[in-house]
Design a protein around this motif. Structure first.
Motif, mmCIF file in Angstrom:
data_model
loop_
_atom_site.group_PDB
_atom_site.id
_atom_site.type_symbol
_atom_site.label_atom_id
_atom_site.label_comp_id
_atom_site.label_asym_id
_atom_site.label_seq_id
_atom_site.Cartn_x
_atom_site.Cartn_y
_atom_site.Cartn_z
ATOM 1 N N SER A 522 0.846 -1.089 -0.025
ATOM 2 C CA SER A 522 -0.040 0.073 -0.238
ATOM 3 C C SER A 522 0.842 1.174 -0.108
ATOM 4 C CB SER A 522 -0.848 -0.019 1.284
ATOM 5 O OG SER A 522 -0.134 0.082 2.426
ATOM 6 N N TYR A 523 0.246 2.289 -0.289
ATOM 7 C CA TYR A 523 1.202 3.658 -0.425
ATOM 8 C C TYR A 523 0.453 4.684 0.199
ATOM 9 C CZ TYR A 523 -1.128 5.383 -4.649
ATOM 10 O OH TYR A 523 -1.842 6.078 -5.455
ATOM 11 N N SER A 524 1.098 5.687 0.606
ATOM 12 C CA SER A 524 0.249 7.070 1.157
ATOM 13 C C SER A 524 1.203 8.166 0.858
ATOM 14 C CB SER A 524 0.123 6.870 2.806
ATOM 15 O OG SER A 524 -0.551 8.196 3.227
ATOM 16 N N VAL A 525 0.357 9.223 0.467
ATOM 17 C CA VAL A 525 1.339 10.494 0.113
ATOM 18 C C VAL A 525 1.165 11.224 1.409
ATOM 19 C CG1 VAL A 525 1.351 12.458 -1.515
ATOM 20 C CG2 VAL A 525 0.888 10.249 -2.477
ATOM 21 N N ILE A 526 2.038 11.936 1.722
ATOM 22 C CA ILE A 526 2.269 12.794 3.153
ATOM 23 C C ILE A 526 2.474 14.124 2.377
ATOM 24 C CG2 ILE A 526 3.401 13.258 5.109
ATOM 25 C CD1 ILE A 526 1.739 10.324 5.060
ATOM 26 N N ASP A 527 1.557 14.928 2.866
ATOM 27 C CA ASP A 527 1.674 16.628 2.524
ATOM 28 C C ASP A 527 2.713 17.281 3.249
ATOM 29 O OD1 ASP A 527 -0.743 19.395 2.103
ATOM 30 O OD2 ASP A 527 1.231 18.704 1.149
ATOM 31 N N ASN A 528 3.978 16.777 3.058
ATOM 32 C CA ASN A 528 4.924 17.342 4.025
ATOM 33 C C ASN A 528 6.157 17.435 3.063
ATOM 34 O OD1 ASN A 528 7.031 18.364 5.906
ATOM 35 N ND2 ASN A 528 5.749 17.743 7.505
ATOM 36 N N THR A 529 7.107 18.087 3.148
ATOM 37 C CA THR A 529 8.522 17.966 2.399
ATOM 38 C C THR A 529 9.677 17.766 3.418
ATOM 39 O OG1 THR A 529 8.705 20.533 2.358
ATOM 40 C CG2 THR A 529 7.513 19.324 0.262
ATOM 41 N N ASP A 530 9.565 17.976 4.527
ATOM 42 C CA ASP A 530 10.746 17.710 5.387
ATOM 43 C C ASP A 530 10.586 16.254 5.628
ATOM 44 O OD1 ASP A 530 12.713 19.110 7.338
ATOM 45 O OD2 ASP A 530 11.954 17.359 8.325
ATOM 46 N N PHE A 531 11.853 15.455 5.112
ATOM 47 C CA PHE A 531 12.082 14.343 5.208
ATOM 48 C C PHE A 531 11.935 13.662 6.608
ATOM 49 C CE2 PHE A 531 13.095 10.254 3.087
ATOM 50 C CZ PHE A 531 14.081 9.505 4.185
ATOM 51 N N ASN A 532 13.158 14.092 7.313
ATOM 52 C CA ASN A 532 13.136 13.546 8.689
ATOM 53 C C ASN A 532 11.900 13.573 9.691
ATOM 54 O OD1 ASN A 532 16.299 14.309 8.204
ATOM 55 N ND2 ASN A 532 16.037 12.371 9.262
ATOM 56 N N THR A 533 11.251 14.894 9.520
ATOM 57 C CA THR A 533 10.066 14.902 10.323
ATOM 58 C C THR A 533 8.947 14.098 9.763
ATOM 59 O OG1 THR A 533 10.779 17.364 10.664
ATOM 60 C CG2 THR A 533 8.561 16.674 10.994
ATOM 61 N N THR A 534 8.898 13.865 8.868
ATOM 62 C CA THR A 534 7.711 13.018 8.001
ATOM 63 C C THR A 534 7.707 11.603 8.496
ATOM 64 O OG1 THR A 534 7.461 14.448 6.036
ATOM 65 C CG2 THR A 534 6.551 12.276 6.142
ATOM 66 N N ASN A 536 9.873 10.284 10.995
ATOM 67 C CA ASN A 536 9.776 10.413 12.622
ATOM 68 C C ASN A 536 8.374 10.252 12.870
ATOM 69 O OD1 ASN A 536 10.812 9.945 14.935
ATOM 70 N ND2 ASN A 536 10.877 12.175 15.017
ATOM 71 N N VAL A 537 7.713 11.230 12.480
ATOM 72 C CA VAL A 537 6.099 11.212 12.897
ATOM 73 C C VAL A 537 5.386 10.161 12.525
ATOM 74 C CG1 VAL A 537 4.021 12.559 12.565
ATOM 75 C CG2 VAL A 537 6.096 13.818 12.961
ATOM 76 N N SER A 538 5.618 9.672 11.239
ATOM 77 C CA SER A 538 4.911 8.220 10.821
ATOM 78 C C SER A 538 5.332 7.195 11.562
ATOM 79 C CB SER A 538 5.554 8.063 9.176
ATOM 80 O OG SER A 538 5.006 8.966 8.389
ATOM 81 N N MET A 539 6.727 7.053 11.964
ATOM 82 C CA MET A 539 6.804 5.938 12.660
ATOM 83 C C MET A 539 6.156 5.917 14.100
ATOM 84 S SD MET A 539 11.138 4.968 12.032
ATOM 85 C CE MET A 539 11.660 6.518 12.523
ATOM 86 N N GLN A 540 6.091 7.123 14.640
ATOM 87 C CA GLN A 540 5.460 7.172 16.008
ATOM 88 C C GLN A 540 4.105 7.027 16.015
ATOM 89 O OE1 GLN A 540 6.391 11.153 17.566
ATOM 90 N NE2 GLN A 540 8.609 10.919 17.203
ATOM 91 N N SER A 541 3.228 7.446 14.783
ATOM 92 C CA SER A 541 1.874 7.126 14.645
ATOM 93 C C SER A 541 1.665 5.463 14.510
ATOM 94 C CB SER A 541 1.567 7.912 13.325
ATOM 95 O OG SER A 541 1.871 9.263 13.660
#
Length: 725
Positions: A522-534, A536-541
């Motif tokens: 599966s895939y998801s497009v995240i509306d964010n351009t900062d690689f590390n923040t995106t 990191n937040v995804s892992m936490q979620s």
């Protein structure tokens, strides 16, 4: 005092063989031939052995994949399907094994009464019981030494039976198809194939005798398969040969009427009688030694009341309390005087245990988890035949008793579920329910909250900013996750709308390509351009989800000028307890011909055998095994050892190969010195696989790839991988 353990011959082969070559061989097999004829008798023996051999193969295959504990079948069922099911099978199996001792004592006494007809049967039973208990209580080692003597007597008795071919007038007018006249007990009122089968089948139900001693074996992973399978094969040959011996030394009428034909026609009758007595005594000894080990294992898992008392051992390592309780059960069985009423129920408990062993093998094979890497591989049809055959035979023998015994086990299961028992070792049930359907999530969580290392499989979370990052690593990703892993693609939105559309079209095609191999993606497009923040937040979620990825996978283009942000990503994955795989291809070489893998293992702890820990080498080793399987390639393992306290001799290397279950062609070498210098010397590989040592940066990894001129995969463990399970 160091606990004495036993090898293959003493601990598995001898007790299994002695339990199979029992009283039925001596006084019922000629009757089987007299009723069923040679063809019918062969059919009965081969059908019986088909059930026990498939069970032996399933048991052996599972044993080569797990660190089996005490309790034999109970241990392996518990490790796969949970303590509730293991206990529900183990408890009645223990009772059956214990009461069976009383049945063997009765059989010994009946043989002994031909020599001492005037002695009260009750006194004889108690004396025999005292002898069996005394031998077992002296020590298991002493009991096994007695069994060696009995094995010698049985061998001599078989020689005497085969010798009957030379001292009797032979009947070559063999009855191939039986007339089924019946027996003395039913006044020769007739019988049937299944009636005769029911009489013979208990003869071959000793396949668990060696496995019950699993906690007392030096190397159960090796001894149980070798000892059990060799015993089944040899005893099968003996049973088949005795069919033809019986057919030619007497007429069908004699065979049906005279249970003692092997004794009467033998070269030397007394030694055959001694073999008969020895067989029943050894079966009683084997069951009396094995049954307490099952009760001990149940106590160690806190399944029964007063479990701590049951789990106590003597200074010699003997389960004294469990043996005393078993002795009480045997006395209860002796007090019943006639076990005909409960004997069918005991047979059913044995059959259900065999069925469950085959079901475990079937489940493990069907799940296809990376933790299932038995060194003895069997086709899936073998446990399927064993499971179906065991259950079918139960109902052929007695439908009512079969249903009653199944209800009995279900009640035990419900009782254990209510107890909410916990296993420190875990099992494969989370993988089972995941494979069955997502609706099982709640049930899986209720069974065990933590993720199981035995249920581990590669579930990748792949952050991408450009299509080429996924395109260049597609084949490697496929090699890691096929056939049971999954991919979740995390695409960062591109501010350029054209590039964004290209990305979305590419992702749709990539998903389609993965799904063509029946992979979960599966895939998801995240509306964010900062690689590390995106990321990191995804892992936490995702840590709050059940069906969550467990590995961050990234592919690095060495031509990129600034790679420092990947160093922060490595730290973030550790913080969020994710594994990490970093793929760095060398220039245009990529993965070359996809055959040869170099696995580099570093910083292995001194006590790795005792702790079953290879530190941060788990994910790298598992990744190499998965890639090797899909490439149909080979692995060369290179151990970098700069610790003077860590010795890697030939035996240690063989132990590592066995515990990890590396492919047979795997070569393991040890090295000293600098990692980069050693890597540069080993050029013959399509990919190098490393663990990410503490302090190693992305720049260091790129340097290793460029200097070695070989593409590399760098892995960092989470807490949920263990290559030794």
């Amino acid at each position: 005092m160091t606990k004495k353990t036993f090898g293959t011959f003493a601990g598995v082969f001898t007790p299994t063989t002695l339990t199979i070559l029992g009283v039925i061989m001596y006084i019922r097999q000629p009757w089987v031939v007299g009723n069923a004829g040679v063809v019918g008798a062969l059919g009965i023996v081969l059908l019986s052995v088909a059930i026990t051999l498939t069970t032996a193969l399933s048991l052996s295959s599972i044993t080569t994949n797990i660190r089996i504990g005490s309790g034999g079948a109970f241990s392996l069922i518990s490790q796969s399907l949970g303590l509730e099911i293991g206990g529900a099978i183990g408890i009645p199996f223990y009772f059956a094994q214990s009461i069976a001792v009383a049945m063997y004592i009765f059989g010994f006494r009946e043989g002994l009464q031909t020599l001492t007809p005037d002695i009260n049967p009750v006194i004889l039973d108690l004396v025999i019981f005292a002898v069996v208990m005394g031998i077992a209580f002296i020590s298991t080692s002493f009991a096994f030494k007695i069994q060696f003597v009995i094995l010698g007597i049985i061998v001599l008795s078989l020689v005497s039976i085969y010798g009957s071919l030379f001292v009797n007038e032979l009947n070559f007018n063999i009855q191939w198809i039986g007339q089924y006249p019946g027996s003395v007990e039913n006044d020769f009122g007739g019988s049937s194939f299944w009636t005769v089968f029911a009489v013979f089948f208990p003869a071959v139900t000793g396949v668990m005798a060696g496995a019950n001693m699993s906690g007392d074996l030096t190397n159960p992973r090796k001894s149980i398969p070798v000892g059990t399978i060799s015993s089944v094969i040899i005893t099968t040959i003996i049973y088949i040969s005795l069919i033809f011996v019986a057919a030619v030394i007497a007429s069908p009428d004699e065979l049906a009427k005279n249970y003692n034909i092997f004794i009467d026609k033998a070269l030397f009758g007394p030694i055959v009688l001694a073999g008969l007595l020895g067989a029943t005594l050894s079966s009683a000894l084997g069951s009396f030694v094995g049954a307490p080990r099952i009760l001990l294992a149940l106590g160690e898992k806190n399944i029964l009341p007063k479990s701590k008392e049951l789990a106590k051992k003597s200074k010699k390592g003997e389960p004294v309390n469990a043996m005393l309780i078993t002795a009480g059960l045997v006395l209860f069985g002796i007090s019943l005087r006639n076990l005909n009423t409960i004997a069918p129920l005991l047979t059913m408990f044995f059959m259900i245990t065999y069925a469950m062993v085959n079901i475990v093998a079937l489940v493990e094979q069907t799940l296809g988890l990376p933790s299932y890497r038995p060194t003895l591989k069997i086709p899936i049809i073998i446990p399927a035949i064993g499971a179906f055959g065991s259950i079918a035979i139960m109902f052929v023998l007695n439908v009512i008793v079969a249903l009653f015994s199944l209800i009995f086990i279900v009640l035990f299961y419900l009782y254990l579920v209510k107890m909410n028992i916990k296993s420190a070792a875990g099992d494969s049930r989370s993988g089972l329910f995941t494979a069955l359907a997502e609706w099982a999530t709640k049930k899986t969580n209720s069974l065990r909250q933590e993720r199981e290392v035995r249920s581990w499989r590669p579930d990748l979370l792949i952050p991408v900013t450009m299509p080429k990052e996924l395109r260049s690593s597609f084949k490697l990703i496929h090699s890691i996750i096929y056939p049971k892993g999954s991919v979740k693609i995390l695409a960062l939105r591109n501010e350029n709308e054209t590039e964004q559309r290209n990305m979305e079209n590419f992702l749709k095609n990539a998903v389609k390509k993965f799904k063509e191999s029946d992979l979960s993606v599966s895939y998801s497009v995240i509306d964010n351009t900062d690689f590390n923040t995106t990321v990191n937040v995804s892992m936490q979620s995702l840590n709050a989800a059940f069906f969550k990825p467990n590995i961050i996978f990234i592919s690095i283009d060495t031509a990129t000028s600034n790679l420092s942000y990947y160093n922060k990503l490595i730290a973030d994955t550790k913080k969020n307890n994710f594994g990490m795989i970093i793929y760095i291809p060398f220039a245009t070489a990529s993965l070359a011909i996809e055959k040869s893998i170099n696995l580099w293992m570093t910083n292995i702890p001194v006590d790795w055998k005792e702790t079953f820990s290879v530190n941060n080498n788990n994910l790298s080793a598992l990744t190499s095994l998965l890639i090797c399987r899909n490439w149909k390639g080979n692995i060369d393992v290179h151990i970098l050892n700069n610790n003077p306290d860590l010795i890697f001799g030939e035996n240690d290397i063989e132990d590592l190969k066995t515990m990890v279950r590396f492919p047979k062609r795997t070569i393991i070498k040890t090295h000293e010195g600098n990692l980069l210098e050693n890597v540069s010397k080993e050029k013959n590989a399509d990919v190098n696989i490393f663990n990410i040592e503490e302090g190693v940066t992305i720049d260091d990894m790129v340097k290793i790839v460029n200097d070695s001129r070989i593409s590399a995969v760098f892995c960092s463990d989470s807490d949920f991988e263990n290559v030794l399970v």
